[in-house]
Scaffold this motif. Structure first.
Motif, PDB file in Angstrom:
ATOM      1  N   ALA A  18       0.714  -1.140   0.113  1.00  0.00           N
ATOM      2  CA  ALA A  18      -0.103  -0.013   0.106  1.00  0.00           C
ATOM      3  C   ALA A  18       0.962   1.046  -0.077  1.00  0.00           C
ATOM      4  O   ALA A  18       0.501   2.401  -0.606  1.00  0.00           O
ATOM      5  CB  ALA A  18      -0.925   0.105   1.288  1.00  0.00           C
ATOM      6  N   SER A  19       2.047   1.278   0.469  1.00  0.00           N
ATOM      7  CA  SER A  19       2.913   2.380   0.746  1.00  0.00           C
ATOM      8  C   SER A  19       3.455   2.763  -0.646  1.00  0.00           C
ATOM      9  O   SER A  19       3.653   3.995  -0.520  1.00  0.00           O
ATOM     10  CB  SER A  19       4.047   2.116   1.542  1.00  0.00           C
ATOM     11  OG  SER A  19       5.085   1.274   1.279  1.00  0.00           O
ATOM     12  N   VAL A  20       3.216   1.899  -1.571  1.00  0.00           N
ATOM     13  CA  VAL A  20       3.697   2.257  -3.027  1.00  0.00           C
ATOM     14  C   VAL A  20       3.061   3.349  -3.257  1.00  0.00           C
ATOM     15  O   VAL A  20       3.450   4.405  -4.261  1.00  0.00           O
ATOM     16  CB  VAL A  20       3.536   1.004  -4.019  1.00  0.00           C
ATOM     17  CG1 VAL A  20       4.003   1.421  -5.200  1.00  0.00           C
ATOM     18  CG2 VAL A  20       4.809  -0.232  -3.422  1.00  0.00           C
ATOM     19  N   LEU A  21       1.769   3.344  -3.016  1.00  0.00           N
ATOM     20  CA  LEU A  21       0.532   4.538  -3.646  1.00  0.00           C
ATOM     21  C   LEU A  21       1.327   5.743  -2.955  1.00  0.00           C
ATOM     22  O   LEU A  21       1.195   6.935  -3.851  1.00  0.00           O
ATOM     23  CB  LEU A  21      -0.617   4.199  -2.890  1.00  0.00           C
ATOM     24  CG  LEU A  21      -1.278   2.899  -3.358  1.00  0.00           C
ATOM     25  CD1 LEU A  21      -2.678   2.698  -2.694  1.00  0.00           C
ATOM     26  CD2 LEU A  21      -1.671   2.990  -4.857  1.00  0.00           C
ATOM     27  N   TYR A  22       1.659   5.970  -1.900  1.00  0.00           N
ATOM     28  CA  TYR A  22       2.224   7.447  -1.720  1.00  0.00           C
ATOM     29  C   TYR A  22       3.542   7.947  -1.875  1.00  0.00           C
ATOM     30  O   TYR A  22       4.055   8.792  -2.072  1.00  0.00           O
ATOM     31  CB  TYR A  22       1.941   7.899  -0.349  1.00  0.00           C
ATOM     32  CG  TYR A  22       3.012   7.255   0.762  1.00  0.00           C
ATOM     33  CD1 TYR A  22       3.719   8.102   1.266  1.00  0.00           C
ATOM     34  CD2 TYR A  22       2.729   6.003   1.439  1.00  0.00           C
ATOM     35  CE1 TYR A  22       4.911   7.516   2.090  1.00  0.00           C
ATOM     36  CE2 TYR A  22       3.617   5.776   2.413  1.00  0.00           C
ATOM     37  CZ  TYR A  22       4.855   6.353   2.637  1.00  0.00           C
ATOM     38  OH  TYR A  22       5.612   5.781   3.623  1.00  0.00           O
TER      39      TYR A  22
END
Length: 312
Positions: A274-278
């Motif tokens: 999920a941290s790829v998104l930010y």
């Protein structure tokens, strides 16, 4: 578990996004593509704004800073991840890890500050158009960027130095594709209360304060636009804010998405995905948003690309 002092810790192990070898190859290709697109797109934005004299305005000055910061942020994380996949070596030295923590924190802090500065610029342009050149003078713009850099560096340095005082257990595995500060503190065997308070406080300062400034600026902008009698004037005012609003929504929307996913799931690996998104997606999409939604930037990029391709 036996704890060891930070000074004798040789390094950490980055688990990455998956253990599947075939999936790792796919991830390698996808992230290499995303990295190249991010660097090329943001580099074109910087070159276009610097080569066009009519784009030498505060708005595009901040945009160039944002593009440079985006290149820097993805360079702090993706190349190391690609090397780890290619060599099948998940180790990262302690110095490399702390360096990564420092630069990631600094870049994320800068992203927040620059987005807030751009919101203030739009506020002055729409709410005080006659005083725009007086208020948004070069000295103020440089001062805003300088303070953003110094503040972000100070925050990153303080948080990075706090890690040096932690003692770690023998399990030094980070379930992430880069050294994230919160994941490192979870590995510590010593008391991390002060570290967690510092992380929370710095997140509120460098995340909450800029976001509050952006919301306040746009509340004034919307109020001013709604008072305009001309529909053409309202449309023009909204269009000048469209690109920035899209970038802000993407950055903070993905950030909140990661925060929510980390609270509802106990899987650190899912949080890493999920941290790829930010940490990757907004930096890649920003050049497209500004080039597609901003007419001046679109024309500048066309002329720049034509000059680059003309010798060929």
């Amino acid at each position: 578990m036996k704890s060891v002092n930070q000074t004798v810790v040789s390094g950490f192990i980055l688990l990455g996004l998956t253990d599947d070898i075939e999936l790792q190859l796919l991830i390698f290709g996808v992230f290499l593509f995303m990295y190249l697109v991010t660097v090329l797109g943001n580099l074109l934005i910087i070159l276009a704004t610097s080569s066009e004299s009519h784009l030498h305005t505060p708005m595009y000055f901040f945009l160039s800073g944002l593009s440079f910061n985006d290149i820097f942020l993805v360079t702090c994380t993706i190349p190391k991840m690609l090397v780890n996949i290619q060599t099948q070596d998940q180790n990262i030295t302690c110095v490399e890890c702390l360096t990564q923590v420092f630069f990631v924190l600094m870049s994320v802090g800068m992203e927040n500050c620059l987005l807030a500065a751009m919101a203030y610029d739009r506020y002055v342009a729409i709410c005080h158009p006659l005083k725009y050149r007086i208020i948004m003078n070069p000295c103020l713009c440089i001062l805003m960027v300088t303070l953003s850099v110094m503040g972000s560096m100070a925050n990153a340095l303080v948080n990075g130095l706090m890690v040096l005082h932690l003692s770690f257990c023998t399990e030094l595995v980070i379930p992430h594709f880069f050294c994230e500060l919160t994941q490192i503190t979870k590995l510590a065997c010593s008391n991390t209360l002060i570290d967690n308070i510092l992380i929370y406080s710095s997140s509120c300062i460098f995340g909450g304060v800029p976001l509050s400034g952006i919301i306040l600026s746009y509340s004034q902008i919307v109020s001013t636009i709604l008072r305009m009698k001309s529909s053409e004037g309202r449309h023009k005012a909204f269009s000048t804010c469209g690109s920035h609003l899209s970038v802000v929504s993407l950055f903070y929307g993905t950030g909140f998405g990661v925060y929510i996913s980390s609270t509802v799931t106990e899987s650190s690996r899912k949080t890493a995905v999920a941290s790829v998104l930010y940490s990757v997606v907004p930096q890649m999409m920003n050049p497209f948003i500004y080039s597609l939604r901003n007419r001046d930037m679109k024309e500048a990029l066309k002329r720049l690309i034509s000059r680059i391709l003309s010798p060929l």
